[in-house]
Design a protein around this motif. Structure first.
Motif, short mmCIF file in Angstrom:
data_model
loop_
_atom_site.label_atom_id
_atom_site.label_comp_id
_atom_site.label_asym_id
_atom_site.label_seq_id
_atom_site.Cartn_x
_atom_site.Cartn_y
_atom_site.Cartn_z
N LEU A 2 -11.32 17.38 -62.89
CA LEU A 2 -11.52 17.95 -64.22
C LEU A 2 -10.61 17.22 -65.20
O LEU A 2 -9.44 16.97 -64.89
CB LEU A 2 -11.18 19.45 -64.23
CG LEU A 2 -11.39 20.15 -65.57
CD1 LEU A 2 -12.89 20.30 -65.88
CD2 LEU A 2 -10.73 21.54 -65.59
N LEU A 3 -11.14 16.86 -66.36
CA LEU A 3 -10.36 16.21 -67.41
C LEU A 3 -10.27 17.15 -68.59
O LEU A 3 -11.28 17.43 -69.26
CB LEU A 3 -11.05 14.89 -67.82
CG LEU A 3 -10.51 14.18 -69.06
CD1 LEU A 3 -9.05 13.79 -68.91
CD2 LEU A 3 -11.37 12.93 -69.36
N TYR A 4 -9.08 17.70 -68.84
CA TYR A 4 -8.88 18.61 -69.99
C TYR A 4 -8.31 17.81 -71.16
O TYR A 4 -7.46 16.93 -70.97
CB TYR A 4 -7.92 19.75 -69.63
CG TYR A 4 -7.86 20.81 -70.72
CD1 TYR A 4 -8.86 21.78 -70.82
CD2 TYR A 4 -6.85 20.81 -71.67
CE1 TYR A 4 -8.83 22.73 -71.84
CE2 TYR A 4 -6.82 21.76 -72.69
CZ TYR A 4 -7.81 22.71 -72.77
OH TYR A 4 -7.80 23.64 -73.78
N GLY A 5 -8.80 18.13 -72.39
CA GLY A 5 -8.40 17.34 -73.57
C GLY A 5 -9.24 16.08 -73.66
O GLY A 5 -8.83 15.07 -74.24
N ALA A 6 -10.45 16.17 -73.10
CA ALA A 6 -11.30 14.99 -72.97
C ALA A 6 -11.76 14.42 -74.30
O ALA A 6 -12.07 13.24 -74.40
CB ALA A 6 -12.51 15.34 -72.09
N ALA A 7 -11.83 15.27 -75.34
CA ALA A 7 -12.36 14.80 -76.62
C ALA A 7 -11.29 14.19 -77.51
O ALA A 7 -11.58 13.74 -78.62
CB ALA A 7 -13.06 15.94 -77.36
N GLY A 8 -10.05 14.14 -77.05
CA GLY A 8 -8.99 13.47 -77.81
C GLY A 8 -9.19 11.96 -77.74
O GLY A 8 -10.03 11.46 -76.99
N TYR A 9 -8.39 11.24 -78.53
CA TYR A 9 -8.53 9.77 -78.58
C TYR A 9 -8.37 9.16 -77.18
O TYR A 9 -9.22 8.39 -76.72
CB TYR A 9 -7.47 9.20 -79.55
CG TYR A 9 -7.40 7.71 -79.51
CD1 TYR A 9 -8.34 6.94 -80.19
CD2 TYR A 9 -6.41 7.07 -78.76
CE1 TYR A 9 -8.28 5.55 -80.13
CE2 TYR A 9 -6.36 5.69 -78.70
CZ TYR A 9 -7.30 4.94 -79.39
OH TYR A 9 -7.24 3.57 -79.30
N THR A 10 -7.29 9.51 -76.48
CA THR A 10 -7.05 8.93 -75.16
C THR A 10 -7.96 9.57 -74.11
O THR A 10 -8.42 8.89 -73.18
CB THR A 10 -5.56 9.11 -74.76
OG1 THR A 10 -4.74 8.67 -75.86
CG2 THR A 10 -5.20 8.29 -73.54
N GLY A 11 -8.23 10.86 -74.27
CA GLY A 11 -9.11 11.56 -73.34
C GLY A 11 -10.47 10.88 -73.24
O GLY A 11 -11.04 10.74 -72.15
N LYS A 12 -11.00 10.45 -74.36
CA LYS A 12 -12.32 9.79 -74.36
C LYS A 12 -12.27 8.48 -73.58
O LYS A 12 -13.23 8.14 -72.86
CB LYS A 12 -12.76 9.48 -75.80
CG LYS A 12 -13.33 10.67 -76.52
CD LYS A 12 -13.90 10.22 -77.86
CE LYS A 12 -14.20 11.43 -78.72
NZ LYS A 12 -13.88 11.27 -80.11
N ILE A 13 -11.18 7.75 -73.70
CA ILE A 13 -11.09 6.46 -72.97
C ILE A 13 -10.92 6.73 -71.47
O ILE A 13 -11.45 6.01 -70.63
CB ILE A 13 -9.93 5.58 -73.53
CG1 ILE A 13 -10.02 5.49 -75.06
CG2 ILE A 13 -9.98 4.19 -72.92
CD1 ILE A 13 -8.82 4.81 -75.71
N ILE A 14 -10.19 7.81 -71.14
CA ILE A 14 -10.05 8.20 -69.73
C ILE A 14 -11.43 8.57 -69.16
O ILE A 14 -11.80 8.15 -68.05
CB ILE A 14 -9.06 9.38 -69.58
CG1 ILE A 14 -7.65 8.96 -69.98
CG2 ILE A 14 -9.07 9.92 -68.14
CD1 ILE A 14 -6.65 10.12 -70.07
N ALA A 15 -12.18 9.34 -69.95
CA ALA A 15 -13.51 9.76 -69.48
C ALA A 15 -14.41 8.53 -69.26
O ALA A 15 -15.14 8.46 -68.26
CB ALA A 15 -14.14 10.69 -70.51
#
Ligand SMILES: NC(=O)c1ccc[n+]([C@@H]2O[C@H](COP(=O)([O-])OP(=O)(O)OC[C@H]3O[C@@H](n4cnc5c(N)ncnc54)[C@H](OP(=O)(O)O)[C@@H]3O)[C@@H](O)[C@H]2O)c1
Length: 327
Positions: A2-15
């Motif tokens: 699970l990736l929480y905070g996925a819509a943040g700047y870094t979260g999107k690159i992690i996703a």
């Protein structure tokens, strides 16, 4: 995962990185429209909830093996996300650069062991950093001193500017004789990064906690190539901050971590890491660690990147290389 905070700047690159590796994952965050749009683009399931909603955590973490918390500043999210992982028996990773979050993870060592989970705060930029320190610590008999210079490229995201306040507020923290203390004002120091020498400013980064955990080196000083953004701004207004560097800007330069370790006999060994720029390196690093966990490679309790994975993890981070420096 699970990736929480996925819509943040870094979260999107992690996703995007998790998708590239075809990992089995879901995303979550508190902002419904952004999370839904991202989930549709990625073709993955999603959850919308605030970090305080423990019932929602329970549902989102069911049948998961590992959480990546990318929602920072972590002073507002780490405690709740870690509590949820302890309850659910799910391994915890975040990309925090806030020392208080590391201390929180450290304080929960026993509970993490009881829950059978790995608790790792700082699994972003400090993965290759810590791997470098572990490598050097093994080149001398009894390592007693560590100095690290961190050369950052790519500017700062909104979240990083906000979180950097938590680092700037610490003053010039160093580790001395095993204790965290204020520095007696050590000056700048020049570090070598291949053909480039860079003058870096004393700044507490993650190593005074994470690399101490990994190696037990009792004296640690850290230096940064830039001023922390929070130290530069008289007042931080979140809405006025840029999201972060564009993909083209991120690709235009590289990060470097240069370190020297001194042994009790006076021997000094040096090496540096040449790596993608910061906001590419963090996603590559945290997903590399998550991938290890998904493949059952973890150690229970509070862990630093180096204590769990040593130097070896560098091989899992694309386009990241360790080079020795001749003394
Ligand atoms: N050391 C490293 O390796 C490294 C590298 C990159 C980033 N970071 C850290 O990662 C964090 C995120 O950076 P970023 O660039 O992605 O920033 P960002 O673009 O501002 O994104 C932050 C994300 O976290 C969410 N969030 C923030 N506070 C929250 C809360 N209290 N509850 C729930 N969600 C919350 C935000 O949601 P809203 O949009 O709803 O506010 C947003 O989705 C920062 O702390 C930064 O310092 C560390």
């Amino acid at each position: 995962m699970l990736l929480y905070g996925a819509a943040g700047y870094t979260g999107k690159i992690i996703a995007a990185r998790a998708k590239e590796l075809n990992l089995d994952f879901e995303i979550a965050g508190r902002e419904a429209d952004q999370i839904q749009e991202l989930a549709i683009g990625l073709g993955v399931p999603y959850h919308v909830f605030t970090v305080d909603d423990q019932h929602a955590w329970q549902l989102a973490l069911a049948c998961k093996k590992v959480l990546i918390n990318a929602a920072g500043p972590f002073q507002y999210t780490a405690q709740q996300a870690i509590d949820a992982c302890l309850r659910a028996g799910v391994h915890y990773l975040d990309i925090s650069a806030e020392l208080e979050t590391y201390k929180l993870a450290e304080s929960l060592d026993d509970r993490a062991k009881e829950a059978g989970i790995q608790l790792m705060s700082g699994a972003g930029l400090f993965v290759s950093y810590d791997a470098l320190v572990v490598y050097l610590s093994q080149q001398v008999k009894e390592p007693i001193g560590l100095k690290v210079g961190f050369r950052h490229f790519g500017g700062f995201s909104k979240g990083s500017v906000l979180s950097s306040k938590n680092i700037a507020d610490l003053g010039l923290l160093v580790r001395k004789d095993g204790e965290l203390v204020q520095s007696e004002n050590h000056g700048t120091k020049v570090f070598a990064f291949g053909n480039e020498d860079v003058e870096c400013m004393p700044t507490p980064l993650g190593g005074i906690i994470l690399s101490y955990k990994s190696t037990g080196i009792p004296n640690i000083e850290e230096y940064f190539s830039l001023k922390l953004p929070a130290a530069e701004l008289p007042e931080i207004v979140a809405d006025q901050l840029p999201d972060g560097p564009t993909e083209t800007e991120r690709a235009a330069g590289r990060n470097g971590i240069s370190a020297e370790v001194t042994g009790k006999d006076g021997k000094v060994v040096k090496a540096y890491i040449d790596a993608p720029s910061g906001y590419n390196l963090t996603p590559l690093s945290v997903v590399a660690v998550a991938n290890r966990i998904l493949n059952n490679d973890f150690a229970t309790g509070y862990q630093s990147p180096g204590s769990a994975y040593g130097t070896d993890i560098i091989r899992d981070i694309p386009n990241t290389h360790l080079h020795s420096i001749e003394s």
